[in-house]
Design a protein around this motif. Structure first.
Motif, PDB file in Angstrom:
ATOM      1  N   HIS A  33       0.793  -1.194  -0.044  1.00 46.20           N
ATOM      2  CA  HIS A  33       0.099  -0.087   0.075  1.00 46.20           C
ATOM      3  C   HIS A  33       0.821   1.199  -0.088  1.00 46.20           C
ATOM      4  O   HIS A  33       0.468   2.083  -0.626  1.00 46.20           O
ATOM      5  CB  HIS A  33      -0.766  -0.091   1.254  1.00 46.20           C
ATOM      6  CG  HIS A  33      -1.814   1.034   1.347  1.00 46.20           C
ATOM      7  ND1 HIS A  33      -2.903   1.418   0.200  1.00 46.20           N
ATOM      8  CD2 HIS A  33      -1.793   2.386   2.231  1.00 46.20           C
ATOM      9  CE1 HIS A  33      -3.565   2.530   0.740  1.00 46.20           C
ATOM     10  NE2 HIS A  33      -2.750   3.292   1.358  1.00 46.20           N
ATOM     11  N   THR A  34       1.996   1.227   0.745  1.00 51.17           N
ATOM     12  CA  THR A  34       2.968   2.392   0.712  1.00 51.17           C
ATOM     13  C   THR A  34       3.278   2.850  -0.605  1.00 51.17           C
ATOM     14  O   THR A  34       3.444   3.912  -0.828  1.00 51.17           O
ATOM     15  CB  THR A  34       4.194   2.099   1.412  1.00 51.17           C
ATOM     16  OG1 THR A  34       3.890   1.496   2.812  1.00 51.17           O
ATOM     17  CG2 THR A  34       5.122   3.071   1.497  1.00 51.17           C
ATOM     18  N   ALA A  35       3.613   1.818  -1.551  1.00 51.17           N
ATOM     19  CA  ALA A  35       4.028   1.808  -2.788  1.00 51.17           C
ATOM     20  C   ALA A  35       2.983   2.600  -3.768  1.00 51.17           C
ATOM     21  O   ALA A  35       3.028   3.340  -4.640  1.00 51.17           O
ATOM     22  CB  ALA A  35       4.697   0.738  -3.459  1.00 51.17           C
ATOM     23  N   GLU A  36       1.709   1.590  -3.711  1.00 51.89           N
ATOM     24  CA  GLU A  36       0.731   1.835  -4.802  1.00 51.89           C
ATOM     25  C   GLU A  36      -0.048   3.212  -4.381  1.00 51.89           C
ATOM     26  O   GLU A  36      -0.215   4.048  -5.461  1.00 51.89           O
ATOM     27  CB  GLU A  36      -0.204   0.783  -4.648  1.00 51.89           C
ATOM     28  CG  GLU A  36      -1.099   0.604  -3.699  1.00 51.89           C
ATOM     29  CD  GLU A  36      -2.284   1.426  -3.607  1.00 51.89           C
ATOM     30  OE1 GLU A  36      -2.946   1.774  -4.608  1.00 51.89           O
ATOM     31  OE2 GLU A  36      -2.947   1.519  -2.243  1.00 51.89           O
ATOM     32  N   HIS A  37      -0.238   3.612  -3.051  1.00 54.66           N
ATOM     33  CA  HIS A  37      -0.643   4.825  -2.800  1.00 54.66           C
ATOM     34  C   HIS A  37       0.256   5.915  -3.206  1.00 54.66           C
ATOM     35  O   HIS A  37      -0.260   7.185  -3.568  1.00 54.66           O
ATOM     36  CB  HIS A  37      -0.739   4.960  -1.212  1.00 54.66           C
ATOM     37  CG  HIS A  37      -2.066   5.755  -0.851  1.00 54.66           C
ATOM     38  ND1 HIS A  37      -3.114   5.749  -0.927  1.00 54.66           N
ATOM     39  CD2 HIS A  37      -1.726   7.217  -0.510  1.00 54.66           C
ATOM     40  CE1 HIS A  37      -3.664   6.660  -0.387  1.00 54.66           C
ATOM     41  NE2 HIS A  37      -2.930   7.940  -0.224  1.00 54.66           N
ATOM     42  N   SER A  38       1.747   5.981  -3.076  1.00 54.23           N
ATOM     43  CA  SER A  38       2.647   6.984  -3.827  1.00 54.23           C
ATOM     44  C   SER A  38       2.470   7.023  -5.196  1.00 54.23           C
ATOM     45  O   SER A  38       2.298   8.198  -5.537  1.00 54.23           O
ATOM     46  CB  SER A  38       3.914   6.555  -3.422  1.00 54.23           C
ATOM     47  OG  SER A  38       4.344   5.587  -4.248  1.00 54.23           O
ATOM     48  N   GLN A  39       1.906   5.881  -5.848  1.00 56.73           N
ATOM     49  CA  GLN A  39       1.887   6.016  -7.287  1.00 56.73           C
ATOM     50  C   GLN A  39       0.536   6.694  -7.883  1.00 56.73           C
ATOM     51  O   GLN A  39       0.335   7.673  -8.730  1.00 56.73           O
ATOM     52  CB  GLN A  39       1.840   4.826  -8.047  1.00 56.73           C
ATOM     53  CG  GLN A  39       3.416   4.471  -8.285  1.00 56.73           C
ATOM     54  CD  GLN A  39       4.143   5.398  -9.423  1.00 56.73           C
ATOM     55  OE1 GLN A  39       3.786   4.949 -10.368  1.00 56.73           O
ATOM     56  NE2 GLN A  39       4.766   6.541  -8.980  1.00 56.73           N
ATOM     57  N   ARG A  40      -0.477   6.492  -7.019  1.00 56.30           N
ATOM     58  CA  ARG A  40      -1.898   7.025  -7.170  1.00 56.30           C
ATOM     59  C   ARG A  40      -1.565   8.514  -7.064  1.00 56.30           C
ATOM     60  O   ARG A  40      -2.278   9.475  -7.842  1.00 56.30           O
ATOM     61  CB  ARG A  40      -2.868   6.464  -6.131  1.00 56.30           C
ATOM     62  CG  ARG A  40      -4.198   6.736  -6.140  1.00 56.30           C
ATOM     63  CD  ARG A  40      -5.010   6.329  -5.167  1.00 56.30           C
ATOM     64  NE  ARG A  40      -5.037   5.236  -4.679  1.00 56.30           N
ATOM     65  CZ  ARG A  40      -5.508   4.607  -3.567  1.00 56.30           C
ATOM     66  NH1 ARG A  40      -6.195   5.510  -2.695  1.00 56.30           N
ATOM     67  NH2 ARG A  40      -5.326   3.420  -2.968  1.00 56.30           N
ATOM     68  N   HIS A  41      -0.917   8.803  -5.965  1.00 56.49           N
ATOM     69  CA  HIS A  41      -1.027  10.440  -5.648  1.00 56.49           C
ATOM     70  C   HIS A  41      -0.027  11.076  -6.640  1.00 56.49           C
ATOM     71  O   HIS A  41      -0.190  12.432  -6.957  1.00 56.49           O
ATOM     72  CB  HIS A  41      -0.648  10.735  -4.441  1.00 56.49           C
ATOM     73  CG  HIS A  41      -1.922  10.657  -3.278  1.00 56.49           C
ATOM     74  ND1 HIS A  41      -2.523  11.680  -3.425  1.00 56.49           N
ATOM     75  CD2 HIS A  41      -2.318   9.699  -2.791  1.00 56.49           C
ATOM     76  CE1 HIS A  41      -3.836  11.476  -2.533  1.00 56.49           C
ATOM     77  NE2 HIS A  41      -3.497  10.171  -2.174  1.00 56.49           N
ATOM     78  N   ILE A  42       0.959  10.604  -7.225  1.00 52.67           N
ATOM     79  CA  ILE A  42       1.811  11.048  -8.170  1.00 52.67           C
ATOM     80  C   ILE A  42       1.147  11.270  -9.525  1.00 52.67           C
ATOM     81  O   ILE A  42       1.284  12.389 -10.088  1.00 52.67           O
ATOM     82  CB  ILE A  42       2.938  10.239  -8.636  1.00 52.67           C
ATOM     83  CG1 ILE A  42       4.130  10.445  -7.512  1.00 52.67           C
ATOM     84  CG2 ILE A  42       3.584  10.229  -9.936  1.00 52.67           C
ATOM     85  CD1 ILE A  42       4.915  11.638  -7.587  1.00 52.67           C
ATOM     86  N   GLY A  43       0.059  10.323  -9.833  1.00 54.79           N
ATOM     87  CA  GLY A  43      -0.667  10.425 -10.899  1.00 54.79           C
ATOM     88  C   GLY A  43      -1.578  11.985 -10.853  1.00 54.79           C
ATOM     89  O   GLY A  43      -1.912  12.676 -11.634  1.00 54.79           O
ATOM     90  N   GLN A  44      -2.078  12.033  -9.554  1.00 53.94           N
ATOM     91  CA  GLN A  44      -3.015  13.280  -9.266  1.00 53.94           C
ATOM     92  C   GLN A  44      -2.370  14.515  -9.439  1.00 53.94           C
ATOM     93  O   GLN A  44      -2.696  15.393  -9.759  1.00 53.94           O
ATOM     94  CB  GLN A  44      -3.754  12.775  -8.012  1.00 53.94           C
ATOM     95  CG  GLN A  44      -4.734  11.768  -8.061  1.00 53.94           C
ATOM     96  CD  GLN A  44      -5.026  11.434  -6.727  1.00 53.94           C
ATOM     97  OE1 GLN A  44      -4.854  11.853  -5.486  1.00 53.94           O
ATOM     98  NE2 GLN A  44      -6.479  10.876  -6.626  1.00 53.94           N
ATOM     99  N   LEU A  45      -0.906  14.279  -8.824  1.00 49.19           N
ATOM    100  CA  LEU A  45       0.050  15.490  -8.875  1.00 49.19           C
ATOM    101  C   LEU A  45       0.360  16.001 -10.280  1.00 49.19           C
ATOM    102  O   LEU A  45       0.249  17.145 -10.374  1.00 49.19           O
ATOM    103  CB  LEU A  45       1.219  15.082  -8.025  1.00 49.19           C
ATOM    104  CG  LEU A  45       2.462  16.167  -8.157  1.00 49.19           C
ATOM    105  CD1 LEU A  45       2.451  17.098  -6.686  1.00 49.19           C
ATOM    106  CD2 LEU A  45       3.876  15.817  -8.519  1.00 49.19           C
ATOM    107  N   LEU A  46       0.647  14.966 -11.261  1.00 40.70           N
ATOM    108  CA  LEU A  46       0.475  15.322 -12.569  1.00 40.70           C
ATOM    109  C   LEU A  46      -0.730  16.008 -13.193  1.00 40.70           C
ATOM    110  O   LEU A  46      -0.490  16.998 -13.737  1.00 40.70           O
ATOM    111  CB  LEU A  46       1.011  14.091 -13.410  1.00 40.70           C
ATOM    112  CG  LEU A  46       1.063  14.269 -14.830  1.00 40.70           C
ATOM    113  CD1 LEU A  46       1.997  15.313 -15.160  1.00 40.70           C
ATOM    114  CD2 LEU A  46       1.034  12.898 -15.590  1.00 40.70           C
TER     115      LEU A  46
END
Length: 168
Positions: A147-160
């Motif tokens: 979850h640590t990793a997948e959640h970081s990627q989810r928010h990176i997409g939102q950041l973009l």
């Protein structure tokens, strides 16, 4: 034109990381890279702007770092500290004393802490029970780390998306 490196998951194993945690390590390294890439030319005066009422860039950077920190506490079977709760409450709240570079460095520190955690883990414990949050919801050590990793990627997409919306 310079040829860009492939995404981290296509660069081979990360030294010292157990095989079962390679995907999580790759995702965190990709998060670190993309956070820098997506904010490279970002106008810092827009750090706390909320386009269309959505979360600001500052929130996403703070939240990714905060989630990593909180998940590592749960991985260690610890309750969150007062400092962690205070950090959680402050995520995304405009603070002109916090700059983009501060947020990026803090995020990179938390990613590095996670990678160190991965390197030192006993893989025999990955299926061990872990409780998450005040409600003590059930997970496993592997579940928390994934979850640590997948959640970081989810928010990176939102950041973009947020950076793109504000940069027009």
């Amino acid at each position: 034109m310079a040829k860009s490196a492939p995404e981290y998951w296509l660069r081979g194993p990360v030294d010292g990381i157990p095989a079962l945690l390679q995907p999580a390590a790759h995702a965190l390294l990709q998060t670190r890279l993309e956070a820098r890439t997506y904010t490279k030319d970002f106008d810092e005066s827009l750090l706390w702007e909320m386009p269309h009422g959505r979360a600001n860039v500052g929130f996403h950077l703070q939240h990714i770092a905060g989630v990593i920190d909180r998940m590592l506490a749960y991985a260690d079977q610890k309750s969150l500290s007062e400092n962690q709760f205070e950090y959680l409450k402050s995520e995304g709240k405009p603070n002109q004393d916090i700059h983009l570079e501060d947020l990026l460095l803090h995020l990179e520190t938390k990613i590095n802490e996670a990678l160190i955690y991965f390197r030192n883990i006993n893989i025999q414990n990955l299926t061990d029970y872990r409780s998450v949050g005040r409600k003590k919801l059930p997970s496993t050590l592997l579940g928390v780390l994934f979850h640590t990793a997948e959640h970081s990627q989810r928010h990176i997409g939102q950041l973009l998306v947020t950076v793109s919306a504000l940069s027009k």
